[in-house]
Design an enzyme around this catalytic site. Structure first.
Site, mmCIF file in Angstrom:
data_model
loop_
_atom_site.group_PDB
_atom_site.id
_atom_site.type_symbol
_atom_site.label_atom_id
_atom_site.label_comp_id
_atom_site.label_asym_id
_atom_site.label_seq_id
_atom_site.Cartn_x
_atom_site.Cartn_y
_atom_site.Cartn_z
ATOM 1 N N PRO A 185 62.242 88.031 20.156
ATOM 2 C CA PRO A 185 63.627 87.974 20.638
ATOM 3 C C PRO A 185 63.626 87.451 22.073
ATOM 4 O O PRO A 185 62.893 87.965 22.913
ATOM 5 C CB PRO A 185 64.076 89.447 20.587
ATOM 6 C CG PRO A 185 62.830 90.255 20.613
ATOM 7 C CD PRO A 185 61.709 89.400 20.094
ATOM 8 N N SER A 212 66.548 86.647 24.761
ATOM 9 C CA SER A 212 67.970 86.621 25.051
ATOM 10 C C SER A 212 68.345 85.299 25.714
ATOM 11 O O SER A 212 67.681 84.851 26.639
ATOM 12 C CB SER A 212 68.267 87.796 25.998
ATOM 13 O OG SER A 212 69.625 87.956 26.115
ATOM 14 N N CYS A 250 62.940 95.798 27.887
ATOM 15 C CA CYS A 250 63.677 94.845 28.728
ATOM 16 C C CYS A 250 63.631 95.286 30.194
ATOM 17 O O CYS A 250 63.974 96.422 30.524
ATOM 18 C CB CYS A 250 65.122 94.724 28.261
ATOM 19 S SG CYS A 250 66.042 93.570 29.301
ATOM 20 N N GLY A 274 57.000 83.950 21.997
ATOM 21 C CA GLY A 274 58.280 83.816 22.694
ATOM 22 C C GLY A 274 58.377 82.508 23.452
ATOM 23 O O GLY A 274 58.722 81.462 22.896
HETATM 24 C C1 FMN Z 1 64.307 84.639 28.810
HETATM 25 C C2 FMN Z 1 63.711 85.805 28.078
HETATM 26 C C3 FMN Z 1 64.531 86.611 27.294
HETATM 27 C C4 FMN Z 1 63.983 87.715 26.622
HETATM 28 N N1 FMN Z 1 64.796 88.495 25.837
HETATM 29 C C5 FMN Z 1 64.270 89.534 25.162
HETATM 30 C C6 FMN Z 1 65.087 90.326 24.293
HETATM 31 O O1 FMN Z 1 66.282 90.085 24.107
HETATM 32 N N2 FMN Z 1 64.502 91.386 23.675
HETATM 33 C C7 FMN Z 1 63.161 91.678 23.834
HETATM 34 O O2 FMN Z 1 62.664 92.649 23.274
HETATM 35 N N3 FMN Z 1 62.381 90.933 24.622
HETATM 36 C C8 FMN Z 1 62.900 89.861 25.269
HETATM 37 N N4 FMN Z 1 62.075 89.086 26.031
HETATM 38 C C9 FMN Z 1 60.615 89.345 26.031
HETATM 39 C C10 FMN Z 1 59.920 88.526 24.919
HETATM 40 O O3 FMN Z 1 60.346 88.918 23.648
HETATM 41 C C11 FMN Z 1 58.385 88.651 25.013
HETATM 42 O O4 FMN Z 1 58.004 89.977 24.793
HETATM 43 C C12 FMN Z 1 57.834 88.206 26.362
HETATM 44 O O5 FMN Z 1 58.474 87.015 26.790
HETATM 45 C C13 FMN Z 1 56.328 87.949 26.294
HETATM 46 O O6 FMN Z 1 56.002 87.053 25.280
HETATM 47 P P1 FMN Z 1 55.802 85.460 25.510
HETATM 48 O O7 FMN Z 1 54.764 85.286 26.557
HETATM 49 O O8 FMN Z 1 55.391 84.960 24.157
HETATM 50 O O9 FMN Z 1 57.127 84.910 25.950
HETATM 51 C C14 FMN Z 1 62.597 88.004 26.743
HETATM 52 C C15 FMN Z 1 61.793 87.195 27.535
HETATM 53 C C16 FMN Z 1 62.323 86.102 28.191
HETATM 54 C C17 FMN Z 1 61.409 85.239 29.035
#
Ligand code: FMN
Length: 318
Positions: A16, A18, A100, A223
């Site tokens: 997810p 946002s 979050c 993500g």
């Molecule tokens: C812009 C942005 C929005 C995010 N929104 C959410 C969200 O709505 N819910 C959630 O559980 N994590 C959210 N995350 C965290 C991601 O789901 C993820 O756990 C985190 O970015 C690490 O993974 P990645 O390195 O693959 O991005 C968000 C991260 C970013 C950068």
């Protein structure tokens, strides 16, 4: 492997995000191999108040399946009825956001703030598990800050409530999205809980998956690496990267889908968040990026994307 009562071949999930993972990004990610997606986080309170913006986060086309809805709330009293609404709408599972880090969310006691109050975190999970029949998961961080790493303690408490799986992004709230994740927490978590464990954080390549598998992770959530790069799921499945023509066609389709979801004016502005990812590594990427960001309308942006060559051109770096 089984997750949320679903059979997944590789365990590749879209995280997810946002502001990014509305249905167009989800549909494109699925096409390249994402086996399960999540909605952006949804306010349980907003859902109960029927606010337009919140309800719009539940919208999805038929092909956007299977899908887990994620809620955030500090209140068991809001969590339970919100979970029932989600179940009634046919989602495959509910995830509770306990990770979050943003001020607007933690200042209300939701998201990562729940990691500072384990009895409340447990009550929220308990309320949701008891309100619905669909599987419930929790997405969490390592802890609030480096002095209070408590993911393992929280995980053990949540397992007792009947939560079906845990998703861990092993950074603290104060680390936000920077620094090296605390990978060893997966080993500790694996030793203390027996429910499935999903890894989140900096997953980009097949070796990343292999490393996390050796730490006991059952599934992998991608993500930021998927923003403007939905083909990352094909690469993670052992497939090839995209040609320039493929990137161009996906960008055009993404823009079209955003037009359906948000209307053309908003779609162009929204698409600009993805352009960087789509052209990263291509010759002339920075010029394209700055022109695209200056585009005044949907038609302008579309015309600009169409100028990308159809055939393969040299890729400098990926
Ligand atoms: C812009 C942005 C929005 C995010 N929104 C959410 C969200 O709505 N819910 C959630 O559980 N994590 C959210 N995350 C965290 C991601 O789901 C993820 O756990 C985190 O970015 C690490 O993974 P990645 O390195 O693959 O991005 C968000 C991260 C970013 C950068």
């Amino acid at each position: 492997m089984k997750l949320y009562d679903l059979d997944l071949a590789r365990g590749l999930l879209l995280a997810p995000l946002s502001g990014y993972t509305s249905w167009p990004m989800r549909v494109l990610s699925r096409r390249f191999g994402a086996e399960l997606c999540y909605t952006e986080m949804i306010s349980a309170e907003g859902l109960l108040r029927n606010t337009r913006n919140t309800l719009s986060l539940l919208r999805r086309p038929l092909e956007d399946s299977p899908l887990v809805a994620q809620i955030f709330t500090p209140s068991p009293g809001y969590a339970a009825p919100a979970a029932r609404i989600i179940e009634d709408q046919g989602f495959d599972g509910i995830d509770i956001n306990m990770g979050c880090p943003v001020k607007k969310v933690v200042s209300k006691g939701a998201g990562a703030a729940l990691m500072r109050d384990l009895p409340l975190a447990r009550s929220v999970a308990d309320a949701v598990v008891n309100a619905v029949r669909i599987p419930v998961s929790v997405k969490m961080r390592a802890g609030w800050d480096s002095g209070t790493i408590n993911a393992v303690e929280l995980a053990a408490a949540l397992e007792k409530t009947g939560v079906h799986c845990l998703i861990l992004h092993p950074r603290t709230r104060t680390a936000m999205y920077k620094g090296t994740p605390q990978w060893d927490l997966f080993t500790a978590l694996r030793q203390s809980v027996s429910i499935p464990m999903v890894a989140s954080g900096d997953i980009r390549t097949v070796p990343d998956l292999e490393r996390l598998r050796t730490l006991g992770c059952d599934a992998f959530m991608v993500g930021r690496s998927a923003v403007g790069r939905p083909w990352v799921f094909r690469e993670l499945s052992g497939g090839s990267g995209p040609s320039v023509g493929e990137r161009r066609d996906i960008m055009l389709e993404h823009l079209d889908m955003l037009g359906v979801l948000y209307g053309r004016d908003k779609a162009a502005a929204f698409m600009k968040k993805f352009v960087s990812g789509y052209v990263r590594g291509l010759e002339g990427a920075s010029i394209f990026r700055s022109h695209a960001c200056a585009a005044l309308s949907y038609e302008d942006l579309k015309g600009m994307i169409k100028t990308l060559p159809a055939g393969p051109v040299s890729v400098i770096k990926e």
